[in-house]
Design an enzyme around this catalytic site. Structure first.
Site, short mmCIF file in Angstrom:
data_model
loop_
_atom_site.label_atom_id
_atom_site.label_comp_id
_atom_site.label_asym_id
_atom_site.label_seq_id
_atom_site.Cartn_x
_atom_site.Cartn_y
_atom_site.Cartn_z
N SER A 242 -17.35 33.88 51.04
CA SER A 242 -18.53 33.54 50.22
C SER A 242 -18.11 32.61 49.09
O SER A 242 -17.00 32.72 48.56
CB SER A 242 -19.12 34.82 49.62
OG SER A 242 -18.27 35.35 48.64
N ASP A 243 -19.00 31.71 48.72
CA ASP A 243 -18.78 31.01 47.45
C ASP A 243 -18.78 32.08 46.36
O ASP A 243 -19.30 33.19 46.56
CB ASP A 243 -19.86 29.95 47.21
CG ASP A 243 -19.39 28.90 46.19
OD1 ASP A 243 -18.45 29.19 45.43
OD2 ASP A 243 -19.97 27.80 46.15
N PHE A 244 -18.19 31.77 45.21
CA PHE A 244 -17.99 32.79 44.18
C PHE A 244 -19.31 33.36 43.67
O PHE A 244 -20.07 32.66 43.01
CB PHE A 244 -17.20 32.19 43.02
CG PHE A 244 -15.73 32.40 43.16
CD1 PHE A 244 -15.10 32.11 44.35
CD2 PHE A 244 -14.99 32.91 42.11
CE1 PHE A 244 -13.75 32.33 44.51
CE2 PHE A 244 -13.63 33.13 42.25
CZ PHE A 244 -13.00 32.85 43.44
N GLY A 245 -19.55 34.61 44.00
CA GLY A 245 -20.77 35.25 43.53
C GLY A 245 -21.96 35.00 44.44
O GLY A 245 -23.09 35.25 44.06
N ALA A 246 -21.72 34.51 45.64
CA ALA A 246 -22.83 34.19 46.54
C ALA A 246 -23.23 35.38 47.42
O ALA A 246 -24.13 35.27 48.25
CB ALA A 246 -22.47 33.00 47.43
#
Ligand code: BGC
Length: 761
Positions: A242-246
């Site tokens: 995941s992208d950071f915090g996605a």
């Protein structure tokens, strides 16, 4: 089971705090050291003694497979030498830690594609043409992974604008969801997915799913794009991170196809963690199957072993943690940093990479205008060096964080050799245009007169400039960064007026632009502007690269990897902006109604519209001719409409899609006065009457970069794969070569087409 959870959930690792974030914990029992991840794609981010490489858009502008590969290899070497898999927990954890959680595997970036030239991150990727971007992805992934470093291709998929890329929360707690890119199946396959298919075929270890939503579902939870398309159709064997915090929940994301959560179980990062214990619980209560967890773990470990990261991988540079810490927190008042870490010198991993950066920077420079052979410069001795893009940045070599909103024009004085955000790189070295040009002119026995303040230039306050210089070199720039979209497409800092007043002073004005891609040039036809060079973001050798081109040590062999429109209205659909006071959680939703008609496909589809400079265009210091006849040979003698499924499936999709079905050749001659590189291009025009509506007039499907001595003729060869001649049939869900005549066109840009022929099924 908890060990497997550890393989798929970011964490602090095994120390109290880790030097690099995006970290997966070690499993000591198995001698597995865990994974340490650091951002690319243009250098090792937030580290010292690393190179600042050319950005993706510069790479695309070279149209040169060798340089694309070599950049990838050199990048991979730097990541490897920094040793990103070992955890050194010597920095104390604290709330401040939340700001240093930003480190990932080196990521070739193809998302955004560039639907909006105003998109804040277009410069990190390889431009809006899927074929050119696909080649660049292939070369980058292959080059980086040849050094044993994993690549993570991002951002999957349709993350075309920065504005509302993440959800936001209103004061009353209502969550306004992130933007949804609503993309039809055909456009998705033929445009946005295309370069990812190249990356998967090239062996990308990982794919990073985007913050945004696709067709109303968060990209990191979409079983349609992660499971059905990426893992089944493209047979992707690696992991989706995941992208950071996605990640926004556990079961939907895990079952949708997400294999690794980042930053994961790192509370200080400020993101809730949905894998870790929550995933464990979901597996124990059968909400997520054990097979799924097994699959995630296998996917994460497969590239680790394939790239032999279990053997002789260098230890992490002990300076990593401190540099990350200071870089991220440099702008914060820290009462006492003493004792938080030990200062150690960084391992210098730059080797001789500056040489390749200099070469690529020049090769990605596009000569747009050159009246009466203004360039290359010859024996002039009196120069004006104007513009705020010339010197070293007055803010020093600071890493520029992703804060586009507070500084939409970037810093005022100093060269832009790279953009901002997680794709930026901290400078250990920078050769500014001022430094390189002044050295050159001095060696030639000439003199320079300087003026860096664009407002002074724009206002025509040239009072100290005497006598009138023989050559005025005006360096202009445009900023782009993660976290915000560009306010408009103009060069910044009063640039338009600066050109006008310089041109009024100086009949031999040469404009050099450094920027993220498309910039408007309303002054291009000014007759005192005798030459224009679009030099993109070329990296730390910015000054040497441009000096080489200006004096002709190197030929400007770049070609535009995008079109420059005359007006912003022709630069793709506008960035979606929903008023702040919206209370509708789903307000941010955008139908990509233009389908594939972006960039040159848009101009082709709208015959009344003309770009200022078209896709594929670029002048040279010599001249090239193309023979009128295109020679085409069908491999196997004929074309079959359908994919031969019996050939099976492999990473990249149906194997037969990658079969070479035709070879096209054409002769190119250097008819000018000196050696140079031609970039013959091949476009394919599928019939409109046997394909559904929405077929572009033509699409790029081949290019060569041919170095030709004066008078020399060489053959350009384009190998067409089955997929190059196919369209995506949405009913049958397969690639099909249409019936009827397919026209092949070759030339030196998307508008300068000189030879053609036809083939048919
Ligand atoms: C960016 C990613 C990046 C990550 C970690 C995110 O904000 O979108 O591209 O890899 O941060 O730095």
């Amino acid at each position: 089971m908890s060990e497997k959870i550890g393989l798929v959930t970011g964490s602090y690792g095994s120390g109290p705090i880790l030097p690099c974030v995006g970290t997966l914990a070690a499993v000591e029992r198995l001698d597995y050291t865990g994974l340490c991840m650091s951002d690319g794609p243009n250098g090792v981010n937030r580290q010292d003694s690393v190179s600042v490489f050319a950005s993706g858009i510069t790479v695309a502008a070279t149209w040169d497979r060798r340089l694309m590969y070599e950049r990838g290899f050199a990048l991979g070497e730097e990541f490897r030498m920094k040793g990103v898999h070992v955890l050194l927990g010597y920095v104390n954890p604290s709330a401040l830690h939340s700001q240093i959680l930003d480190s990932q595997p080196c990521r070739p970036s193809t998302g955004p594609m560039g639907r909006h030239p105003r998109g804040g991150r277009g410069w990190e990727g390889f431009g809006p043409d899927p074929y050119l971007a696909g080649v660049a992805m292939n070369e980058s992934v292959t080059g980086i992974e040849a050094t044993g470093v994993q690549t993570s291709s991002k951002h999957y998929i349709g993350n075309e604008q920065e504005t509302q890329r993440n959800p936001s929360t209103k004061d009353d707690g209502t969550v306004i969801e992130a933007i949804s890119a609503n993309i039809d199946d055909r456009t998705l396959h033929e445009l946005y997915l295309w370069p990812f298919a190249n990356a998967v075929r090239a062996g990308t270890a990982s794919v990073m799913c985007a913050y945004s939503r696709l067709n109303q579902t968060y990209s990191c939870a979409s079983s349609e794009i992660l499971s059905t398309i990426l893992k089944d159709e493209l047979a992707f064997p690696g992991y989706v991170v995941s992208d950071f915090g996605a990640t926004h929940s556990t079961v939907d994301f895990a079952e949708g196809g997400l294999d690794m959560e980042m930053p994961g179980n790192v509370t200080a990062a400020g993101f809730p963690c949905y894998f870790g214990d929550k995933l464990l619980e979901a597996v124990q209560s059968n909400k997520v199957s054990e097979e799924r967890l097994e699959d995630m773990a296998r996917r994460v470990m497969t590239p680790y072993f394939r790239l032999h990261q279990d053997k002789d991988f260098p230890m992490i540079d002990p300076a990593t943690g401190p540099v990350l810490f200071v870089t991220q927190l440099g702008h914060v008042q820290i009462p006492s940093m003493a004792g938080m870490f030990t200062e150690v010198p960084a391992i210098d991993v730059r080797a001789d990479h500056a040489r390749g950066i200099r070469e690529l920077g020049a090769a990605g420079t596009v000569l747009l205008k050159n009246v009466n052979g203004t360039l290359p410069l010859t024996n002039q001795t009196s120069f004006a060096l104007f513009g705020n893009g010339l010197p070293d940045p007055t803010i020093g070599s600071a890493y520029v964080p992703a804060s586009g909103e507070d500084a939409p024009e970037g810093y005022e004085i100093g060269a832009f050799d790279i953009g901002g955000g997680s794709g930026s790189v901290r400078h250990t070295n920078l050769v500014s245009p001022l430094e390189a040009i002044r050295t050159k002119v001095k060696a030639l026995g000439g003199r320079v007169q300087l003026l860096f303040d664009n407002n002074e230039i724009a206002g025509g306050r040239f009072t100290t400039i005497y006598p009138t210089p023989q050559v005025c070199l005006l360096f202009l720039k445009a900023w782009a960064t993660e976290g915000a979209d560009r306010p408009d497409l103009n060069l910044q800092w009063n640039a338009t007026k600066a050109v006008e007043s310089t041109a009024a002073l100086c009949p031999n004005t040469i404009v050099v632009t450094h920027g993220p891609g498309v910039v408007l040039m309303p002054w291009a036809d000014n007759e005192n502007v005798t030459a224009i060079l679009a030099a993109h973001y070329p990296g730390e050798e910015i000054g040497n690269s441009i000096t080489d081109v200006l004096w002709g040590t190197v030929e400007p062999s770049g070609r535009l990897p995008y079109s420059i429109p005359k007006h912003e209205a022709d630069a793709g659909p506008p960035i979606l902006v929903v008023p702040d006071n919206t209370t509708d959680p789903g307000a941010w939703t955008e139908d990509f109604v233009e389908g594939q008609m972006i960039d040159y496909r848009y101009f082709d589809a709208n015959s009344g519209k003309e770009p200022l400079y078209e896709f594929g265009y670029g002048l040279s210091y010599t001249k090239f001719d193309m023979a009128p006849g295109l020679n085409v040979q069908l491999v196997g003698g004929s074309l079959n409409q359908y994919v031969n499924k019996s050939m099976g499936i492999a990473p990249g999709g149906m194997v037969d899609l990658w079969t070479n079905v035709a070879v096209v050749t054409v002769n190119v001659t250097n008819t000018g006065g000196r050696a140079g590189s031609a970039v013959p291009q091949l476009y394919v025009s599928l019939p409109q009457d046997t394909t559904p509506p929405g077929t572009p007039v033509k699409v790029l499907r081949g290019f060569n970069k041919l170095h030709l001595r004066k008078g020399e003729t060489k053959q350009a060869t384009f190998e067409l794969l089955r997929r190059d001649l196919s369209y995506w049939d949405v009913q049958e869900k397969e690639w099909v070569i249409p019936r009827g005549q397919i026209t092949l066109l070759s030339g030196f840009s998307s508008k300068d087409l000189q030879a053609n022929t036809t083939i048919s099924v």
